[in-house]
Motif scaffolding. Structure first.
Motif, short mmCIF file in Angstrom:
data_model
loop_
_atom_site.label_atom_id
_atom_site.label_comp_id
_atom_site.label_asym_id
_atom_site.label_seq_id
_atom_site.Cartn_x
_atom_site.Cartn_y
_atom_site.Cartn_z
N SER A 97 0.83 -1.21 0.00
CA SER A 97 0.00 0.00 0.00
C SER A 97 0.86 1.25 0.00
O SER A 97 0.49 2.28 -0.59
N ILE A 98 2.04 1.18 0.64
CA ILE A 98 2.94 2.33 0.69
C ILE A 98 3.75 2.45 -0.60
O ILE A 98 3.96 3.54 -1.12
N TRP B 113 9.80 5.27 5.63
CA TRP B 113 11.20 5.67 5.68
C TRP B 113 11.94 5.23 4.43
O TRP B 113 12.70 6.02 3.83
N VAL B 114 11.70 3.99 3.98
CA VAL B 114 12.42 3.47 2.81
C VAL B 114 12.02 4.20 1.54
O VAL B 114 12.89 4.63 0.76
N VAL B 115 10.72 4.37 1.29
CA VAL B 115 10.30 5.04 0.05
C VAL B 115 10.71 6.50 0.07
O VAL B 115 10.89 7.12 -0.99
N TYR C 228 -7.75 -0.27 4.62
CA TYR C 228 -6.36 -0.10 5.04
C TYR C 228 -5.34 -0.37 3.93
O TYR C 228 -4.18 0.01 4.07
N THR C 229 -5.77 -0.99 2.84
CA THR C 229 -4.88 -1.07 1.69
C THR C 229 -4.73 0.29 1.03
O THR C 229 -3.66 0.64 0.52
N PHE C 230 -5.80 1.06 1.06
CA PHE C 230 -5.77 2.39 0.44
C PHE C 230 -6.04 3.46 1.51
O PHE C 230 -6.81 4.39 1.30
N LEU C 231 -5.37 3.30 2.63
CA LEU C 231 -5.59 4.19 3.76
C LEU C 231 -5.36 5.66 3.43
O LEU C 231 -6.17 6.51 3.85
#
Length: 456
Positions: free
Chosen positions: A57-58, A183-185, A291-294
């Protein structure tokens, strides 16, 4: 064996196996280190599921921009692991009732490790879809096997709490993915590749740690392998009373015909199967879709991407609800917790559907209540299925219920961004509220009371 007769209260009469008379020394053995080990090793699937949903999702917006695909592929990639979970749960659940739990339980995480590592090298959405599907198959297999093994090994007094703790690990995985993923993205470039591949190393560690896990004594007894079951119980430190009680279980198994997969839909179990499918879907369809597209949902209630404080509070409520759910499972009946959680969820989500332009000061607290309650209620998703069916059908039933829930989740996940784009926020939230209402109706009509029953 659980019976299908329904009382006027809507709960099934558990029959002899729901009473103390059916319990054996094996059911009431002291909790030992192996019981905790088998539970800890089963945490992995739930953690991986939450982590995989969280990272995709992120990472999806960044992946879509770099690989050049639109909302249809975003929906498909968000749903791919859920489709795989359906396949893995149903097929492996059926297979585990026939060939045993142990070998499948040991090696299914090897598939997850290899597919996760391969995500680092994808060049297009089709490749990523296939790998996410394979990861889902591995997770789905463990959803059928893990709760079944925990239920069949753990003493009944501790069964609910340890099974519920599996769902807590789903939430932990999701929350870890949220913070680590952001943090990673944030590093930019192709950092999303490292994020997607990050689950391969712990998955391989799970394979190694599961080596040596024995076969379920209940399954061995049900298949006529009494001496092997006794050897397992002795190896795990069971006393002679527990070993001797296996003979009673064997006599009971010999006195009844061996159940077949189609019996899940037969006169004895169809109510339990129908209840399990409806209750499970009614919880996870709104959960996975939202929550997948929060970020999309939060934007609709006035929480922007830059509002990291609200995001952090939401994740704390998600984690806090999951932990609180352990207390609810311990203190409340299965039937009572199921019904009242649906009531609160409907009360929290319905205002968002009928008054979508309400102030953020109203909508965000309601969403926090929804998040806390849903996170607490889904602890039942690992508890109820394993208690609904006899040993001959337990893995098949658990797999079917998990699998069907993921088909519903995949449909909801695929449709949510399209629904928000085409019909708007209010009708979308109304549809999800109606899903919860169906779950409430099915629970009132059919939810059995299975807390502390002695499994056959």
């Amino acid at each position: 064996m659980p019976q299908s007769k329904t009382s006027s209260s809507g709960s099934d009469n558990p029959g002899p196996s729901g009473s103390d008379e059916a319990a054996t020394a094996f059911d009431d053995a002291p909790l030992n280190r192996f019981h905790l080990r088998i539970t800890a090793l089963t945490f992995c699937a739930n953690y991986s599921d939450g982590y995989e949903l969280g990272i995709i999702s992120i990472a999806l917006p960044l992946i879509a921009a770099q690989l050049g695909f639109g909302s249809v592929w975003e929906g498909l990639l968000g749903a791919a692991a859920l489709i795989g979970i359906f396949l893995g749960s149903v097929v492996v659940g059926w297979g585990a009732d026939r060939i045993g739990r142990q070998r499948l339980y040991t090696y299914n995480f090897l598939l997850i490790s290899v597919a996760s590592a391969a995500e680092f090298f994808v060049t297009g959405p089709t490749q990523l879809f296939v790998l996410r599907l394979l990861i889902g198959i591995g997770i789905g297999a463990d959803y059928a096997l893990g709760p079944t093994l925990v239920a069949e090994f753990v003493p009944r007094r501790y069964r609910g709490g340890l099974l519920a703790s599996l769902t807590v690990m789903w939430t932990v995985g999701y929350v870890v993915a949220f913070f680590l993923g952001n943090w990673v993205v944030g590093l930019g470039g192709e950092a999303w590749r490292w994020l997607l591949a990050s689950s391969s190393i712990p998955a391989l560690a799970v394979v190694l740690l599961r080596l040596g896990v024995p076969e379920s004594p209940r399954w061995l007894v049900a298949r006529g392998h009494l001496e092997q079951a006794r050897a397992v119980v002795r190896r795990l430190g069971g006393d002679e009373d527990a070993v001797a009680s296996l003979a009673r279980m064997a006599r009971a198994a010999a006195d009844r015909p061996r159940a077949r997969y189609r019996d899940l839909f037969g006169p004895e179990y169809w109510r339990r199967t129908a209840f399990g499918v409806i209750f499970y879907n009614a919880q996870v369809v709104p959960y996975f879709a939202i929550y997948t597209f929060l970020p999309l949902v939060l934007a609709k209630i006035g929480v922007g991407e830059e509002d990291t404080t609200s995001d952090g509070i939401l994740n704390l409520f998600l984690l806090g609800g999951s932990v609180a759910g352990l207390w609810f499972v311990a203190k409340m009946t299965r039937r009572g917790l199921t019904i009242w959680s649906f009531v609160v969820l409907i009360a929290a989500l319905a205002p968002m559907a009928v008054w979508p332009d309400a102030p953020k000061a109203l909508l965000f607290p309601l969403f926090l209540v929804f998040t806390f309650t849903m996170s607490a209620a889904v602890n039942l998703d690992q508890v109820y299925p394993a208690e609904l069916f006899p040993t001959d059908l337990r893995s098949s039933g658990v797999g079917l219920l998990n699998g069907m829930s993921r088909i519903g989740s995949a449909i909801g996940t695929f449709l949510l961004p399209l629904s928000l784009d085409h019909i708007g926020f209010s009708p979308t939230m109304l549809a999800l509220t109606l899903v919860l209402a169906v779950g409430l109706a099915a629970s009132v009509a059919w939810a059995p009371e299975t807390k502390n029953v002695a499994l056959d």
